[in-house]
Design an enzyme around this catalytic site. Structure first.
Site, mmCIF file in Angstrom:
data_model
loop_
_atom_site.group_PDB
_atom_site.id
_atom_site.type_symbol
_atom_site.label_atom_id
_atom_site.label_comp_id
_atom_site.label_asym_id
_atom_site.label_seq_id
_atom_site.Cartn_x
_atom_site.Cartn_y
_atom_site.Cartn_z
ATOM 1 N N ARG A 143 0.849 -1.189 0.000
ATOM 2 C CA ARG A 143 0.000 0.000 0.000
ATOM 3 C C ARG A 143 0.888 1.244 0.000
ATOM 4 N NH1 ARG A 143 -3.255 -3.080 -1.351
ATOM 5 N NH2 ARG A 143 -5.349 -3.503 -0.523
ATOM 6 N N GLU A 188 -5.084 6.600 -5.340
ATOM 7 C CA GLU A 188 -5.132 5.897 -6.623
ATOM 8 C C GLU A 188 -6.481 6.102 -7.301
ATOM 9 O OE1 GLU A 188 -2.051 2.275 -5.463
ATOM 10 O OE2 GLU A 188 -4.214 1.955 -5.247
ATOM 11 N N HIS A 241 -0.517 -0.287 -9.858
ATOM 12 C CA HIS A 241 -1.204 -1.225 -8.969
ATOM 13 C C HIS A 241 -1.655 -2.471 -9.743
ATOM 14 C CE1 HIS A 241 -3.370 -1.330 -4.860
ATOM 15 N NE2 HIS A 241 -3.189 -2.573 -5.294
#
Length: 312
Positions: free
Chosen positions: A229, A258, A280
């Site tokens: 994260r 994000e 990601h």
């Protein structure tokens, strides 16, 4: 009849089909859900399915029929778990489904940085190699993984899979657990390893786990990897460390917000040869996406068979 709402279906590609649970239900997909749309969409729901939509107690209190929140990921930081516990709302997540994909991505980043792939490609585009008389362009320091020390923060399924791959490269593996955090041990851990890779949850104890202070404890040649994260690393501090050559490089797959805005600090170093940033996607192989959905439905079905699994 159970009302099911998936608040952010478009976090999975359309090519990934979602089978219906094995009980009578009404399933409603929403591509994405804005904050001001949450209450109206969950108020009649028995089951909420979410990937990244934040669910606070202030909105969950309007879902009077709510029995289960099924997260289509491992991280639980998007859910007000204290509220759910108080109101006896069950929450389940996904586990162990992305270990192989994430671990492989970790080594894609490590190898790309160690072998200077981004920089060497830039040298070809700049005609540096073409102008040399020697057959091999030897202007960059290229490292082998064999015999290097790799420090893994977190000993869950992903951390263990990273260890498995690291062992095949004949690397020396060390784990660090954030559950029983010891500052002196963490300092030693950071200073001893050539590569640090993060595989722990984001919570109040791991927020800004890595700041300028910790980065200065690391070797100047060290590589930092984060596929967990974004908030675990202080992003401005990492940018500063790359710019000032405090560490050797970094491979990042996550961000604190994000998708990131153009003002995100990482854009300042996006063209650096020793910095890699992926969107990601460490977890997102086709195989893993299908495994995630399969486990999601299994979690929901099991709950209504009175055999709950993966409860948080």
């Amino acid at each position: 009849m159970k009302n099911i709402v998936f608040l952010d279906r478009d976090t999975f590609p359309k090519k990934i089909s979602i089978p219906k649970p094995n009980f009578k239900n009404s399933w409603k997909n929403y591509p994405f859900t804005k904050k001001n749309e949450i209450i109206s969409r969950i108020k009649n729901a028995h089951i909420i399915v979410t990937n990244k939509t934040q669910l606070e107690g202030s909105t969950l209190k309007y879902a009077n029929n709510l029995e289960l929140i099924a997260i289509t990921a491992t991280g639980t930081n998007i859910i007000d778990l204290d509220y759910c516990k108080d109101k006896k709302i069950n929450v389940c997540n996904l586990r162990d489904y992305a270990s192989i994909s994430v671990a492989e991505h970790v080594f894609a980043l490590i190898l790309s940085l160690s072998k200077q792939i981004k920089g060497l490609e830039k040298d070809i585009k700049s005609n540096i190699w073409q102008k040399r008389k020697v057959f091999a362009l030897l202007n960059r320091q290229i490292s082998d993984l064999n015999g290097k020390n790799i420090g893994i923060i977190g000993k869950g399924s992903i951390g263990k899979q990273v260890k498995k791959i690291a062992s095949s490269f004949n690397m020396n593996v060390k784990f660090f657990s954030v559950r029983n955090f010891n500052k002196a041990q963490f300092k030693k851990f950071l200073s001893e390893n050539d590569i640090i890779t993060i595989h722990c949850p984001l919570d109040k104890n791991t927020l800004n786990l890595i700041t300028t202070s910790e980065l200065k404890m690391m070797k100047k040649s060290s590589i930092l990897i984060n596929t967990a994260r974004g908030g675990i690393i202080n992003e401005m501090d990492l940018v500063n460390a790359i710019q000032k050559k405090i560490i050797g490089g970094a491979g990042i797959d996550v961000a604190s917000i994000e998708p990131p805005k153009k003002s995100h600090p990482y854009y300042k170093i996006i063209n650096k040869e020793n910095f890699l940033w992926t969107p990601h996607t460490a977890w997102a192989s086709d195989r893993t996406l299908n495994l995630a959905i399969k486990q999601l439905i299994n979690n929901i079905d099991s709950y209504y068979k009175n055999k709950p699994r993966n409860l948080v």
